[in-house]
Design a protein around this motif. Structure first.
Motif, PDB file in Angstrom:
ATOM      1  N   LEU A 114       0.827  -1.211   0.000  1.00 52.57           N
ATOM      2  CA  LEU A 114       0.000   0.000   0.000  1.00 52.57           C
ATOM      3  C   LEU A 114       0.859   1.258   0.000  1.00 52.57           C
ATOM      4  O   LEU A 114       0.382   2.348   0.276  1.00 52.57           O
ATOM      5  N   ASP A 115       2.143   1.087  -0.318  1.00 57.55           N
ATOM      6  CA  ASP A 115       3.120   2.173  -0.382  1.00 57.55           C
ATOM      7  C   ASP A 115       3.404   2.838   0.965  1.00 57.55           C
ATOM      8  O   ASP A 115       3.741   4.014   1.022  1.00 57.55           O
ATOM      9  N   VAL A 116       3.272   2.090   2.032  1.00 51.68           N
ATOM     10  CA  VAL A 116       3.669   2.588   3.349  1.00 51.68           C
ATOM     11  C   VAL A 116       5.170   2.354   3.483  1.00 51.68           C
ATOM     12  O   VAL A 116       5.654   1.250   3.258  1.00 51.68           O
ATOM     13  N   ASN A 117       5.899   3.420   3.807  1.00 49.25           N
ATOM     14  CA  ASN A 117       7.343   3.325   3.951  1.00 49.25           C
ATOM     15  C   ASN A 117       7.680   2.715   5.300  1.00 49.25           C
ATOM     16  O   ASN A 117       7.335   3.264   6.344  1.00 49.25           O
ATOM     17  N   ILE A 118       8.360   1.578   5.284  1.00 52.36           N
ATOM     18  CA  ILE A 118       8.740   0.876   6.508  1.00 52.36           C
ATOM     19  C   ILE A 118      10.254   0.712   6.492  1.00 52.36           C
ATOM     20  O   ILE A 118      10.794   0.019   5.632  1.00 52.36           O
ATOM     21  N   THR A 119      10.902   1.372   7.434  1.00 50.16           N
ATOM     22  CA  THR A 119      12.359   1.288   7.506  1.00 50.16           C
ATOM     23  C   THR A 119      12.765  -0.027   8.163  1.00 50.16           C
ATOM     24  O   THR A 119      11.948  -0.718   8.787  1.00 50.16           O
ATOM     25  N   LEU A 120      14.028  -0.354   8.045  1.00 52.59           N
ATOM     26  CA  LEU A 120      14.548  -1.555   8.689  1.00 52.59           C
ATOM     27  C   LEU A 120      14.364  -1.465  10.202  1.00 52.59           C
ATOM     28  O   LEU A 120      13.984  -2.444  10.849  1.00 52.59           O
ATOM     29  N   GLY A 121      14.591  -0.288  10.746  1.00 52.63           N
ATOM     30  CA  GLY A 121      14.399  -0.095  12.181  1.00 52.63           C
ATOM     31  C   GLY A 121      12.950  -0.319  12.598  1.00 52.63           C
ATOM     32  O   GLY A 121      12.678  -0.934  13.632  1.00 52.63           O
TER      33      GLY A 121
END
Length: 151
Positions: A39-46
């Motif tokens: 859904l194009d939610v930006n999820i960082t590695l952290g």
């Protein structure tokens, strides 16, 4: 003697339960995060690591106890049904897989929704079943390594 048997069983069952729960919880989190990513939610590695650790802790009381009960019933039933056969342990991975499948599928009609969001897709449900399969493989391995004590 029964105390030795129960201690022996706990030495096998606790690591099996931990491994199964950790795989199932992590698979759930990654499945949910993947759907958010689509859904194009930006999820960082952290964020990914933090969410995974939070879910491992947060799901423990409900899902962890459900997994423990499901595995106990699955392995126990398998032991009862195959008690007369000498080479029955190969069924333990299948029993672990079916135990988690049964747990997840039985919760849906009772609660009206799939409580483990990571199991709502076919892939997610398969990942949960594979957690049970891995737990069953470890149970098989640890049972095979157990040396009977004389006394």
């Amino acid at each position: 003697m029964p105390q030795v048997l129960s201690l022996s069983f706990l030495r096998i069952f606790l690591p099996v339960w931990c491994v199964t729960y950790l795989i199932a919880s992590t698979a759930h989190t990654q499945s949910v995060l993947y759907e958010l990513h689509k859904l194009d939610v930006n999820i960082t590695l952290g964020d990914n690591i933090q969410t995974t650790l939070y879910d491992i802790y947060g799901l423990l009381p409900a899902y962890g106890s459900g997994i423990a009960l499901a595995l106990l019933l699955g392995f126990g039933f398998t032991g009862l049904v195959t008690a007369g056969f000498t080479r029955r342990r190969f069924l333990l991975p299948v029993a672990g897989m079916i135990a988690l499948l049964t747990l997840l599928l039985s919760l849906q009609p009772i609660m009206g929704i799939t409580l483990i969001a990571g199991a709502r897709s076919g892939t997610g449900l398969f990942a949960q079943c594979m957690a049970g399969f891995c737990g069953g493989c470890l149970f098989w391995y640890l049972c095979a390594r157990q040396v009977p004590t004389k006394g």
